[in-house]
Structures are given as C-alpha cells and as structure tokens.
Design a protein around this motif. Structure first.
Motif, PDB file in Angstrom:
ATOM      1  N   SER A  24       0.828  -1.204   0.000  1.00  0.00           N
ATOM      2  CA  SER A  24       0.000   0.000   0.000  1.00  0.00           C
ATOM      3  C   SER A  24       0.862   1.254   0.000  1.00  0.00           C
ATOM      4  O   SER A  24       0.584   2.214  -0.722  1.00  0.00           O
ATOM      5  N   ILE A  25       1.907   1.241   0.777  1.00  0.00           N
ATOM      6  CA  ILE A  25       2.802   2.397   0.867  1.00  0.00           C
ATOM      7  C   ILE A  25       3.542   2.608  -0.452  1.00  0.00           C
ATOM      8  O   ILE A  25       3.662   3.732  -0.940  1.00  0.00           O
ATOM      9  N   LEU A  26       3.999   1.527  -1.064  1.00  0.00           N
ATOM     10  CA  LEU A  26       4.709   1.655  -2.335  1.00  0.00           C
ATOM     11  C   LEU A  26       3.781   2.148  -3.441  1.00  0.00           C
ATOM     12  O   LEU A  26       4.174   2.972  -4.270  1.00  0.00           O
ATOM     13  N   ASN A  27       2.535   1.685  -3.438  1.00  0.00           N
ATOM     14  CA  ASN A  27       1.586   2.080  -4.479  1.00  0.00           C
ATOM     15  C   ASN A  27       1.123   3.520  -4.312  1.00  0.00           C
ATOM     16  O   ASN A  27       0.932   4.229  -5.293  1.00  0.00           O
ATOM     17  N   ASP A  28       0.912   3.954  -3.091  1.00  0.00           N
ATOM     18  CA  ASP A  28       0.372   5.291  -2.837  1.00  0.00           C
ATOM     19  C   ASP A  28       1.441   6.359  -2.665  1.00  0.00           C
ATOM     20  O   ASP A  28       1.128   7.539  -2.528  1.00  0.00           O
ATOM     21  N   LYS A  29       2.711   5.949  -2.613  1.00  0.00           N
ATOM     22  CA  LYS A  29       3.822   6.902  -2.434  1.00  0.00           C
ATOM     23  C   LYS A  29       3.651   7.727  -1.151  1.00  0.00           C
ATOM     24  O   LYS A  29       3.828   8.939  -1.143  1.00  0.00           O
TER      25      LYS A  29
END
Length: 59
Positions: A24-29
């Motif tokens: 989630s963190i990688l996708n949402d930056k």
C-alpha cells in the motif's frame, strides 16, 4: 506549540498484514508514519463513536 510525547504504542499485525501495508505504501507513495497516523486516527474516532452510542443506550 506541539510537545513531543514520550509514549510507545505497540501494535501486533500478521506477516500478511505487514506485506499488505508495504504494498500500500509503495503504491500510494506515502510514508509509513503517515499511514499509521491515519489508521490510529480512524481507530480512535471509531472508539469514540461507539462510546457515544453506548452512552445513548444506557440513558
């Protein structure tokens, strides 16, 4: 002025939840701290809403 509090919060999550959090963190930056801050705020709001509902039922 904002004072830093020396409090520690321990949250236990499963390995799958941790991997989902990472994705989630990688996708949402976004940063890990921002995600945790939002989740904690949502959880505390939910507890407060539930408490208000229970108070209405008691009275």
């Amino acid at each position: 002025m904002r004072d830093n509090l020396n409090k520690t919060v321990v949250v236990r999550i499963t390995e799958e939840q941790f991997l989902q959090l990472q994705r989630s963190i990688l996708n949402d930056k976004t940063s890990m701290s921002q995600v945790i801050r939002e989740a904690l705020k949502n959880k505390l709001n939910k507890i407060e809403i539930d408490d208000i509902r229970k108070r209405k039922i008691r009275h």
